[in-house]
Motif scaffolding. Structure first.
Motif, PDB file in Angstrom:
ATOM      1  N   GLY A 127       0.725  -0.644   0.168  1.00  0.00           N
ATOM      2  CA  GLY A 127       0.238   0.685  -0.173  1.00  0.00           C
ATOM      3  C   GLY A 127       0.617   0.833   0.435  1.00  0.00           C
ATOM      4  N   VAL A 128       2.174   1.384  -0.179  1.00  0.00           N
ATOM      5  CA  VAL A 128       2.547   2.284   0.063  1.00  0.00           C
ATOM      6  C   VAL A 128       2.831   3.034  -1.380  1.00  0.00           C
ATOM      7  CG1 VAL A 128       5.058   3.612  -0.760  1.00  0.00           C
ATOM      8  CG2 VAL A 128       4.600   1.218   0.953  1.00  0.00           C
ATOM      9  N   SER A 129       2.375   4.521  -1.146  1.00  0.00           N
ATOM     10  CA  SER A 129       1.837   5.925  -2.482  1.00  0.00           C
ATOM     11  C   SER A 129       3.400   5.237  -3.975  1.00  0.00           C
ATOM     12  CB  SER A 129       1.633   7.087  -2.177  1.00  0.00           C
ATOM     13  OG  SER A 129       2.514   7.265  -1.558  1.00  0.00           O
ATOM     14  N   TYR A 130       2.597   5.682  -5.214  1.00  0.00           N
ATOM     15  CA  TYR A 130       4.057   5.154  -5.821  1.00  0.00           C
ATOM     16  C   TYR A 130       4.764   6.625  -5.344  1.00  0.00           C
ATOM     17  CZ  TYR A 130       6.279   5.503 -10.287  1.00  0.00           C
ATOM     18  OH  TYR A 130       7.277   5.413 -12.116  1.00  0.00           O
ATOM     19  N   PRO A 131       4.973   7.949  -5.514  1.00  0.00           N
ATOM     20  CA  PRO A 131       5.724   8.787  -4.785  1.00  0.00           C
ATOM     21  C   PRO A 131       6.425   8.564  -3.479  1.00  0.00           C
ATOM     22  CG  PRO A 131       3.697   9.828  -5.423  1.00  0.00           C
ATOM     23  CD  PRO A 131       3.604   8.468  -5.336  1.00  0.00           C
ATOM     24  N   ARG A 132       5.621   8.019  -3.311  1.00  0.00           N
ATOM     25  CA  ARG A 132       6.884   7.773  -1.380  1.00  0.00           C
ATOM     26  C   ARG A 132       7.269   6.406  -2.055  1.00  0.00           C
ATOM     27  NH1 ARG A 132       4.935   6.421   4.496  1.00  0.00           N
ATOM     28  NH2 ARG A 132       7.070   6.710   5.706  1.00  0.00           N
ATOM     29  N   MET A 133       7.086   6.105  -2.797  1.00  0.00           N
ATOM     30  CA  MET A 133       8.199   4.286  -3.082  1.00  0.00           C
ATOM     31  C   MET A 133       9.269   4.840  -4.164  1.00  0.00           C
ATOM     32  SD  MET A 133       6.469   1.242  -5.656  1.00  0.00           S
ATOM     33  CE  MET A 133       7.102   2.453  -6.970  1.00  0.00           C
ATOM     34  N   MET A 134       9.084   5.802  -5.126  1.00  0.00           N
ATOM     35  CA  MET A 134       9.970   7.048  -5.933  1.00  0.00           C
ATOM     36  C   MET A 134      10.927   7.156  -4.543  1.00  0.00           C
ATOM     37  SD  MET A 134       9.600   5.003  -9.185  1.00  0.00           S
ATOM     38  CE  MET A 134      11.559   6.106  -9.138  1.00  0.00           C
ATOM     39  N   MET A 135      10.626   7.750  -3.721  1.00  0.00           N
ATOM     40  CA  MET A 135      11.955   8.892  -3.060  1.00  0.00           C
ATOM     41  C   MET A 135      12.287   8.077  -2.260  1.00  0.00           C
ATOM     42  SD  MET A 135      11.581  11.338  -4.840  1.00  0.00           S
ATOM     43  CE  MET A 135      12.664  12.314  -3.566  1.00  0.00           C
ATOM     44  N   ASP A 136      11.574   6.972  -1.020  1.00  0.00           N
ATOM     45  CA  ASP A 136      12.520   6.308  -0.606  1.00  0.00           C
ATOM     46  C   ASP A 136      12.535   4.810  -0.889  1.00  0.00           C
ATOM     47  OD1 ASP A 136      11.472   8.316   0.874  1.00  0.00           O
ATOM     48  OD2 ASP A 136       9.366   7.204   1.753  1.00  0.00           O
ATOM     49  N   ILE A 137      12.349   4.674  -1.427  1.00  0.00           N
ATOM     50  CA  ILE A 137      13.093   2.643  -1.901  1.00  0.00           C
ATOM     51  C   ILE A 137      13.760   2.986  -3.438  1.00  0.00           C
ATOM     52  CG2 ILE A 137      12.198   0.194  -2.341  1.00  0.00           C
ATOM     53  CD1 ILE A 137      10.247   0.789  -0.983  1.00  0.00           C
ATOM     54  N   ILE A 138      13.281   3.131  -4.364  1.00  0.00           N
ATOM     55  CA  ILE A 138      13.868   2.917  -5.828  1.00  0.00           C
ATOM     56  C   ILE A 138      14.455   3.961  -5.807  1.00  0.00           C
ATOM     57  CG2 ILE A 138      13.396   2.339  -7.518  1.00  0.00           C
ATOM     58  CD1 ILE A 138      12.287   0.552  -6.369  1.00  0.00           C
ATOM     59  N   LEU A 139      14.651   5.419  -5.984  1.00  0.00           N
ATOM     60  CA  LEU A 139      15.603   6.567  -6.025  1.00  0.00           C
ATOM     61  C   LEU A 139      17.172   6.608  -5.240  1.00  0.00           C
ATOM     62  CD1 LEU A 139      13.277   9.499  -6.773  1.00  0.00           C
ATOM     63  CD2 LEU A 139      15.444   8.091  -9.111  1.00  0.00           C
ATOM     64  N   PRO A 140      16.728   5.824  -4.316  1.00  0.00           N
ATOM     65  CA  PRO A 140      18.069   5.465  -3.404  1.00  0.00           C
ATOM     66  C   PRO A 140      19.028   4.913  -3.546  1.00  0.00           C
ATOM     67  CG  PRO A 140      16.287   6.417  -1.684  1.00  0.00           C
ATOM     68  CD  PRO A 140      15.351   5.925  -3.180  1.00  0.00           C
ATOM     69  N   GLN A 141      17.967   3.516  -3.714  1.00  0.00           N
ATOM     70  CA  GLN A 141      19.244   2.922  -4.696  1.00  0.00           C
ATOM     71  C   GLN A 141      19.809   2.924  -5.524  1.00  0.00           C
ATOM     72  OE1 GLN A 141      16.808  -1.446  -3.838  1.00  0.00           O
ATOM     73  NE2 GLN A 141      15.633  -0.615  -2.865  1.00  0.00           N
ATOM     74  N   ALA A 142      19.470   3.127  -6.414  1.00  0.00           N
ATOM     75  CA  ALA A 142      19.017   3.818  -8.314  1.00  0.00           C
ATOM     76  C   ALA A 142      20.484   4.746  -7.888  1.00  0.00           C
ATOM     77  CB  ALA A 142      17.753   4.840  -9.293  1.00  0.00           C
ATOM     78  N   ILE A 143      20.133   5.418  -7.734  1.00  0.00           N
ATOM     79  CA  ILE A 143      21.203   6.657  -7.643  1.00  0.00           C
ATOM     80  C   ILE A 143      22.807   5.809  -6.840  1.00  0.00           C
ATOM     81  CG2 ILE A 143      22.411   9.027  -6.026  1.00  0.00           C
ATOM     82  CD1 ILE A 143      19.063   9.746  -6.366  1.00  0.00           C
ATOM     83  N   LYS A 144      22.443   5.370  -5.533  1.00  0.00           N
ATOM     84  CA  LYS A 144      23.955   4.286  -4.971  1.00  0.00           C
ATOM     85  C   LYS A 144      24.794   2.925  -6.539  1.00  0.00           C
ATOM     86  CE  LYS A 144      24.853   1.044  -1.496  1.00  0.00           C
ATOM     87  NZ  LYS A 144      23.800   0.552  -0.854  1.00  0.00           N
ATOM     88  N   ASN A 145      23.460   3.358  -7.558  1.00  0.00           N
ATOM     89  CA  ASN A 145      24.400   1.931  -8.663  1.00  0.00           C
ATOM     90  C   ASN A 145      25.043   2.560  -9.517  1.00  0.00           C
ATOM     91  OD1 ASN A 145      23.542  -0.328  -6.354  1.00  0.00           O
ATOM     92  ND2 ASN A 145      21.371  -0.202  -8.131  1.00  0.00           N
ATOM     93  N   ILE A 146      24.120   3.919  -9.533  1.00  0.00           N
ATOM     94  CA  ILE A 146      24.545   5.134 -10.538  1.00  0.00           C
ATOM     95  C   ILE A 146      25.901   5.911 -10.313  1.00  0.00           C
ATOM     96  CG2 ILE A 146      22.669   4.564 -11.669  1.00  0.00           C
ATOM     97  CD1 ILE A 146      21.391   6.994 -11.327  1.00  0.00           C
TER      98      ILE A 146
END
Length: 219
Positions: A127-146
């Motif tokens: 039930g995590v909203s899309y904006p919060r999922m991107m900001m708290d979960i996806i983007l931090p991992q993506a930035i770390k990898n790139i």
């Protein structure tokens, strides 16, 4: 003719004064380019076709034309478009930000796509909203990898900032050229400018590796 770096010594403070202009342009353009790049990347992975087309078109234009052309259009075209001449530093920040955003968006998009899709599905299932999922979960991992790719983009931005000399911004390169004109000897001041840019790149590389090591240590 033998090289004479002694004649350059009195002009070194004048050249170094240009660092303020260079660092100001690079720092602001890097932040704005990064933020706009994130927005473009999110548009590219959205499900709204017009937004995807718009973001891809933007990236295609700014990656497909020379940065110096974009800079000159913004600076020399501003009186015709807006009825007033914008400052050289402002034109440089706009041009570098818009150009850098196009490259950064592709880097971030690749980083987002590299994140395990299972995490996205799990977040949505909880039930995590899309904006919060991107900001708290996806983007931090993506930035770390790139991170290495981002640091490389910032290094490129730092070196390319030298082209602001074509619109008269008093950066390191412009001041080195002016000193060369006064001394009737360009090799020494331009070599000194090259040393300044090299040191800036070394510092950025060191900072990037330091951040990368710290992030790995937090795994």
């Amino acid at each position: 003719m033998p090289l004479d770096f002694a004649q350059l010594t009195p002009s070194i403070p004048f050249i170094l004064e240009g660092l303020k202009v260079t660092l100001k342009i690079v720092a602001i353009a890097a932040v704005l380019g990064f933020l706009f790049g994130i927005l473009l990347a999110l548009l590219k992975i959205s499900r709204i076709k017009p937004l995807i087309i718009l973001a891809d078109l933007y990236t295609s234009i700014f990656r497909g034309t020379p940065l110096v052309l974009q800079l000159m259009i913004i600076f020399y075209g501003s009186p015709q478009l807006f009825g007033t001449q914008i400052e050289a530093s402002v034109a440089a920040i706009l041009a570098f930000s818009l150009n850098s955003a196009a490259y950064i968006s592709e880097i971030i998009r690749a980083g987002i796509n590299a994140v395990d899709k299972g995490q996205k599905e799990a977040a949505l299932a909880l039930g995590v909203s899309y904006p919060r999922m991107m900001m708290d979960i996806i983007l931090p991992q993506a930035i770390k990898n790139i991170l290495p790719a981002l640091v490389n983009e910032f290094i490129t931005l730092t070196k390319e900032s030298a082209i602001v000399t074509v619109i008269g911004a008093a950066d390191v390169m412009r001041r080195s050229y002016m000193v060369g004109s006064d001394l009737y000897s360009f090799f020494e001041p331009l070599l000194f400018a090259g040393l300044i840019y090299y040191v800036l790149v070394i510092i950025l590389t060191f900072i990037g590796k330091l951040i990368e090591r710290r992030l790995k240590g937090n795994d």
